[in-house]
Design a protein around this motif. Sequence first.
Motif, PDB file in Angstrom:
ATOM      1  N   LEU A  57       0.827  -1.210   0.000  1.00 51.79           N
ATOM      2  CA  LEU A  57       0.000   0.000   0.000  1.00 51.79           C
ATOM      3  C   LEU A  57       0.861   1.260   0.000  1.00 51.79           C
ATOM      4  N   CYS A  58       1.884   1.274   0.839  1.00 52.67           N
ATOM      5  CA  CYS A  58       2.800   2.429   0.854  1.00 52.67           C
ATOM      6  C   CYS A  58       3.475   2.604  -0.506  1.00 52.67           C
ATOM      7  N   CYS A  59       3.979   1.509  -1.048  1.00 50.45           N
ATOM      8  CA  CYS A  59       4.643   1.562  -2.355  1.00 50.45           C
ATOM      9  C   CYS A  59       3.682   2.035  -3.437  1.00 50.45           C
ATOM     10  N   TYR A  60       2.468   1.533  -3.388  1.00 48.53           N
ATOM     11  CA  TYR A  60       1.464   1.903  -4.394  1.00 48.53           C
ATOM     12  C   TYR A  60       1.218   3.403  -4.388  1.00 48.53           C
ATOM     13  N   PHE A  61       0.855   3.940  -3.237  1.00 45.78           N
ATOM     14  CA  PHE A  61       0.504   5.359  -3.186  1.00 45.78           C
ATOM     15  C   PHE A  61       1.693   6.261  -3.478  1.00 45.78           C
ATOM     16  N   ILE A  62       2.863   5.911  -2.979  1.00 48.28           N
ATOM     17  CA  ILE A  62       4.050   6.728  -3.243  1.00 48.28           C
ATOM     18  C   ILE A  62       4.399   6.681  -4.732  1.00 48.28           C
ATOM     19  N   SER A  63       4.509   5.482  -5.289  1.00 48.22           N
ATOM     20  CA  SER A  63       5.006   5.356  -6.659  1.00 48.22           C
ATOM     21  C   SER A  63       4.029   5.869  -7.707  1.00 48.22           C
TER      22      SER A  63
ATOM     23  N   ASP B 248       1.448   7.998  -7.338  1.00 53.45           N
ATOM     24  CA  ASP B 248       1.225   9.435  -7.208  1.00 53.45           C
ATOM     25  C   ASP B 248       2.441  10.198  -7.737  1.00 53.45           C
ATOM     26  N   LEU B 249       3.624   9.751  -7.350  1.00 56.18           N
ATOM     27  CA  LEU B 249       4.847  10.386  -7.813  1.00 56.18           C
ATOM     28  C   LEU B 249       4.961  10.282  -9.333  1.00 56.18           C
ATOM     29  N   ALA B 250       4.680   9.107  -9.882  1.00 57.39           N
ATOM     30  CA  ALA B 250       4.765   8.915 -11.333  1.00 57.39           C
ATOM     31  C   ALA B 250       3.793   9.824 -12.072  1.00 57.39           C
ATOM     32  N   ARG B 251       2.587   9.879 -11.580  1.00 55.95           N
ATOM     33  CA  ARG B 251       1.587  10.725 -12.249  1.00 55.95           C
ATOM     34  C   ARG B 251       2.018  12.185 -12.211  1.00 55.95           C
ATOM     35  N   ASN B 252       2.518  12.632 -11.077  1.00 51.60           N
ATOM     36  CA  ASN B 252       2.973  14.018 -10.962  1.00 51.60           C
ATOM     37  C   ASN B 252       4.180  14.293 -11.847  1.00 51.60           C
ATOM     38  N   ILE B 253       5.116  13.341 -11.933  1.00 46.65           N
ATOM     39  CA  ILE B 253       6.301  13.516 -12.781  1.00 46.65           C
ATOM     40  C   ILE B 253       5.890  13.610 -14.250  1.00 46.65           C
ATOM     41  N   VAL B 254       5.111  12.656 -14.716  1.00 49.29           N
ATOM     42  CA  VAL B 254       4.720  12.637 -16.125  1.00 49.29           C
ATOM     43  C   VAL B 254       3.890  13.870 -16.471  1.00 49.29           C
ATOM     44  N   VAL B 255       2.947  14.211 -15.607  1.00 50.01           N
ATOM     45  CA  VAL B 255       2.110  15.378 -15.872  1.00 50.01           C
ATOM     46  C   VAL B 255       2.954  16.646 -15.904  1.00 50.01           C
ATOM     47  N   SER B 256       3.894  16.790 -14.981  1.00 49.31           N
ATOM     48  CA  SER B 256       4.702  18.011 -14.959  1.00 49.31           C
ATOM     49  C   SER B 256       5.674  18.076 -16.141  1.00 49.31           C
TER      50      SER B 256
ATOM     51  N   THR C 294      -1.387   9.062 -19.432  1.00 48.43           N
ATOM     52  CA  THR C 294      -1.826   8.139 -18.384  1.00 48.43           C
ATOM     53  C   THR C 294      -1.076   6.816 -18.487  1.00 48.43           C
ATOM     54  N   ASP C 295      -0.932   6.293 -19.707  1.00 45.89           N
ATOM     55  CA  ASP C 295      -0.201   5.041 -19.908  1.00 45.89           C
ATOM     56  C   ASP C 295       1.263   5.181 -19.476  1.00 45.89           C
ATOM     57  N   LEU C 296       1.878   6.312 -19.796  1.00 41.68           N
ATOM     58  CA  LEU C 296       3.259   6.557 -19.355  1.00 41.68           C
ATOM     59  C   LEU C 296       3.336   6.639 -17.830  1.00 41.68           C
ATOM     60  N   SER C 297       2.346   7.257 -17.212  1.00 34.50           N
ATOM     61  CA  SER C 297       2.309   7.326 -15.745  1.00 34.50           C
ATOM     62  C   SER C 297       2.248   5.940 -15.137  1.00 34.50           C
ATOM     63  N   VAL C 298       1.444   5.064 -15.744  1.00 33.40           N
ATOM     64  CA  VAL C 298       1.341   3.687 -15.254  1.00 33.40           C
ATOM     65  C   VAL C 298       2.694   2.987 -15.357  1.00 33.40           C
ATOM     66  N   LEU C 299       3.387   3.149 -16.478  1.00 30.94           N
ATOM     67  CA  LEU C 299       4.692   2.489 -16.647  1.00 30.94           C
ATOM     68  C   LEU C 299       5.746   3.032 -15.683  1.00 30.94           C
ATOM     69  N   VAL C 300       5.817   4.336 -15.530  1.00 31.05           N
ATOM     70  CA  VAL C 300       6.773   4.935 -14.590  1.00 31.05           C
ATOM     71  C   VAL C 300       6.438   4.494 -13.164  1.00 31.05           C
ATOM     72  N   GLY C 301       5.164   4.510 -12.826  1.00 34.62           N
ATOM     73  CA  GLY C 301       4.734   4.066 -11.493  1.00 34.62           C
ATOM     74  C   GLY C 301       5.091   2.621 -11.235  1.00 34.62           C
ATOM     75  N   THR C 302       4.962   1.774 -12.252  1.00 31.34           N
ATOM     76  CA  THR C 302       5.301   0.362 -12.099  1.00 31.34           C
ATOM     77  C   THR C 302       6.785   0.177 -11.799  1.00 31.34           C
ATOM     78  N   GLY C 303       7.631   0.944 -12.464  1.00 33.22           N
ATOM     79  CA  GLY C 303       9.073   0.865 -12.189  1.00 33.22           C
ATOM     80  C   GLY C 303       9.410   1.296 -10.774  1.00 33.22           C
ATOM     81  N   LEU C 304       8.852   2.422 -10.349  1.00 36.34           N
ATOM     82  CA  LEU C 304       9.078   2.897  -8.980  1.00 36.34           C
ATOM     83  C   LEU C 304       8.539   1.901  -7.956  1.00 36.34           C
ATOM     84  N   TYR C 305       7.364   1.389  -8.212  1.00 36.29           N
ATOM     85  CA  TYR C 305       6.718   0.419  -7.333  1.00 36.29           C
ATOM     86  C   TYR C 305       7.596  -0.816  -7.159  1.00 36.29           C
TER      87      TYR C 305
END
Length: 143
Positions: free
Chosen positions: A76-82, A84-92, A106-117
């Motif tokens: 859960l911690c990994c999910y919310f951190i990764s 949220d961070l990925a979405r903010n990085i890609v969007v910015s 959105t698809d890029l956010s999912v991929l970046v989030g998966t790597g961080l996760y």
Amino acid sequence: MKNSFVRFIIVGIANTIVGLSVMYILLHAAHLSYWISTFLGNSVGAIVSFFLNKSFTFKSEGSVAKSAIRFIAVILCCYFISYDLARNIVVSVLKDNQFFHTSIKTDLSVLVGTGLYTVLNYLGQKWFVFSKKTGAVISTDSK
């Protein structure tokens, strides 16, 4: 195979294929939101991940109940951190870029989030969930 990170990656490849498939099906076929799709996709992968990582990756003999509670806390911690961070990085990074459609962002956010996760999850599982210091049963049998 002695390296737990290599075993974690092997298990993770299977979990990632399953989890990402569920995420993209929910996002694009079921038209669910980013948060619901990523949460449910990771939940499906997490169930398989727990049992494979307990037995294969970390060879833990600790309590299933205790490990499961720690596992849920870590994911859960990994999910919310990764995510949220990925979405903010890609969007910015792509904020003013009109070349990329919103669904691509959105698809890029999912991929970046998966790597961080993946990285955060490995560290949490190794040091907290399945650590030899956190509840493993030590055998007194000598062979």
